[in-house]
Design a protein around this motif. Structure first.
Motif, PDB file in Angstrom:
ATOM      1  N   ASP A 152      26.325  38.273  32.871  1.00 58.81           N
ATOM      2  CA  ASP A 152      27.437  39.183  33.174  1.00 58.81           C
ATOM      3  C   ASP A 152      28.313  38.639  34.302  1.00 58.81           C
ATOM      4  N   LEU A 153      27.678  38.049  35.316  1.00 56.53           N
ATOM      5  CA  LEU A 153      28.439  37.471  36.420  1.00 56.53           C
ATOM      6  C   LEU A 153      29.273  36.293  35.936  1.00 56.53           C
ATOM      7  N   ALA A 154      28.685  35.474  35.057  1.00 58.88           N
ATOM      8  CA  ALA A 154      29.432  34.338  34.496  1.00 58.88           C
ATOM      9  C   ALA A 154      30.629  34.833  33.688  1.00 58.88           C
ATOM     10  N   VAL A 155      30.453  35.940  32.953  1.00 55.46           N
ATOM     11  CA  VAL A 155      31.559  36.511  32.171  1.00 55.46           C
ATOM     12  C   VAL A 155      32.662  36.984  33.108  1.00 55.46           C
ATOM     13  N   ARG A 156      32.287  37.628  34.205  1.00 55.74           N
ATOM     14  CA  ARG A 156      33.290  38.085  35.174  1.00 55.74           C
ATOM     15  C   ARG A 156      34.085  36.907  35.735  1.00 55.74           C
ATOM     16  N   GLY A 161      39.239  33.114  35.054  1.00 52.26           N
ATOM     17  CA  GLY A 161      39.744  31.771  34.771  1.00 52.26           C
ATOM     18  C   GLY A 161      38.891  30.646  35.322  1.00 52.26           C
ATOM     19  N   VAL A 162      37.609  30.914  35.573  1.00 54.79           N
ATOM     20  CA  VAL A 162      36.716  29.907  36.151  1.00 54.79           C
ATOM     21  C   VAL A 162      35.766  29.407  35.070  1.00 54.79           C
ATOM     22  N   ASP A 163      35.592  28.103  35.019  1.00 58.13           N
ATOM     23  CA  ASP A 163      34.703  27.488  34.044  1.00 58.13           C
ATOM     24  C   ASP A 163      33.294  27.407  34.621  1.00 58.13           C
ATOM     25  N   VAL A 164      32.432  28.354  34.221  1.00 62.64           N
ATOM     26  CA  VAL A 164      31.050  28.393  34.700  1.00 62.64           C
ATOM     27  C   VAL A 164      30.189  27.654  33.689  1.00 62.64           C
ATOM     28  N   SER A 182      37.177  30.742  47.470  1.00 66.40           N
ATOM     29  CA  SER A 182      35.906  31.416  47.187  1.00 66.40           C
ATOM     30  C   SER A 182      36.063  32.927  47.241  1.00 66.40           C
ATOM     31  N   LEU A 183      36.922  33.396  48.144  1.00 68.92           N
ATOM     32  CA  LEU A 183      37.119  34.844  48.270  1.00 68.92           C
ATOM     33  C   LEU A 183      37.692  35.446  46.997  1.00 68.92           C
ATOM     34  N   ARG A 184      38.570  34.706  46.335  1.00 68.01           N
ATOM     35  CA  ARG A 184      39.133  35.193  45.064  1.00 68.01           C
ATOM     36  C   ARG A 184      38.023  35.321  44.019  1.00 68.01           C
ATOM     37  N   LEU A 185      37.128  34.357  43.983  1.00 67.27           N
ATOM     38  CA  LEU A 185      36.023  34.413  43.021  1.00 67.27           C
ATOM     39  C   LEU A 185      35.040  35.521  43.372  1.00 67.27           C
ATOM     40  N   LEU A 186      34.788  35.702  44.668  1.00 71.73           N
ATOM     41  CA  LEU A 186      33.899  36.793  45.072  1.00 71.73           C
ATOM     42  C   LEU A 186      34.493  38.142  44.699  1.00 71.73           C
ATOM     43  N   ALA A 187      35.807  38.271  44.837  1.00 69.21           N
ATOM     44  CA  ALA A 187      36.475  39.507  44.447  1.00 69.21           C
ATOM     45  C   ALA A 187      36.329  39.745  42.954  1.00 69.21           C
ATOM     46  N   ALA A 188      36.467  38.678  42.156  1.00 69.68           N
ATOM     47  CA  ALA A 188      36.294  38.806  40.702  1.00 69.68           C
ATOM     48  C   ALA A 188      34.859  39.156  40.344  1.00 69.68           C
ATOM     49  N   ALA A 189      33.902  38.648  41.126  1.00 72.25           N
ATOM     50  CA  ALA A 189      32.503  38.952  40.863  1.00 72.25           C
ATOM     51  C   ALA A 189      32.161  40.398  41.184  1.00 72.25           C
ATOM     52  N   VAL A 190      32.759  40.921  42.228  1.00 71.40           N
ATOM     53  CA  VAL A 190      32.460  42.297  42.641  1.00 71.40           C
ATOM     54  C   VAL A 190      33.265  43.298  41.844  1.00 71.40           C
ATOM     55  N   ARG A 191      34.549  42.964  41.564  1.00 72.80           N
ATOM     56  CA  ARG A 191      35.432  43.867  40.818  1.00 72.80           C
ATOM     57  C   ARG A 191      35.911  43.144  39.566  1.00 72.80           C
TER      58      ARG A 191
END
Length: 196
Positions: A152-156, A161-164, A182-191
């Motif tokens: 689910d985190l990888a889907v977020r 737009g991140v290649d996990v 990193s903050l942009r990715l953390l924001a995408a992970a949380v929201r």
């Protein structure tokens, strides 16, 4: 209408004349742009920076109000300087009073106390320490903390737009690989992004 004879003792007539005289003097004195606009500019910019400062204090609006407050705050400083130039005599008179000394002194003491409290602290911001730790952790470690599976985190993150490619990748590595923060990715992970 019956005209009343002029009575010098009549306080209404005297006060009307005084107001008219003060208005005329003020109009003649307000000749330069500094004299015409300094106080109005100071008042309007004070209102905007005051409101944006309150919103920032209560964490409303985020970066939008921070930028507004910073840039218009610079204009406010310039307008206040013009206001001081225009009202220089009044400022000098104020500084000669005990009230002026007390007000300026208390403001200076409060400012010094805030500066000393901020600079004297050797401890860093614990929230930023936590964010840095999460940035360095593999997404497999972060997922359970967020209450989601690694998939689910990888889907977020892919939705941002991140290649996990693996669960052992960190937010810092993913951000560097994508040229983002990193903050942009953390924001995408949380929201996660809302689905259409």
């Amino acid at each position: 209408m019956i005209a009343t004879p002029y009575d010098p003792a009549n306080s209404n007539l005297r006060s009307s004349r005084a107001v008219a005289t003060r208005t005329l003097v003020a109009t003649k004195a307000a000749g330069s742009p500094i004299q015409r606009y300094a106080t109005a500019a100071t008042a309007s910019l004070f209102l905007v920076t005051g409101i944006s400062g309150l919103l920032m204090f209560f964490h409303v609006g985020g970066k939008m109000f921070t930028s507004l407050h910073e840039w218009l705050g610079l204009l406010f400083v310039a307008a206040a300087a013009l206001h001081v130039v225009r009202n220089g005599r009044g400022m000098v008179k104020l500084m000669k009073t005990a009230r002026g000394w007390v007000l300026f002194g208390l403001t200076g003491i409060a400012a010094a106390a805030f500066i000393m409290a901020s600079s004297g602290s050797s401890a860093s911001n614990p929230v930023m320490d936590l964010v840095r730790a999460v940035e360095k952790a593999p997404i497999a470690t972060v997922a359970p903390v967020l209450g989601v599976t690694v998939e689910d985190l990888a889907v977020r993150l892919r939705g941002a737009g991140v290649d996990v490619t693996g669960a052992d990748q960190t937010f810092a590595e993913l951000a560097a690989g994508q040229g983002t923060s990193s903050l942009r990715l953390l924001a995408a992970a949380v929201r996660p992004a809302a689905r259409p």
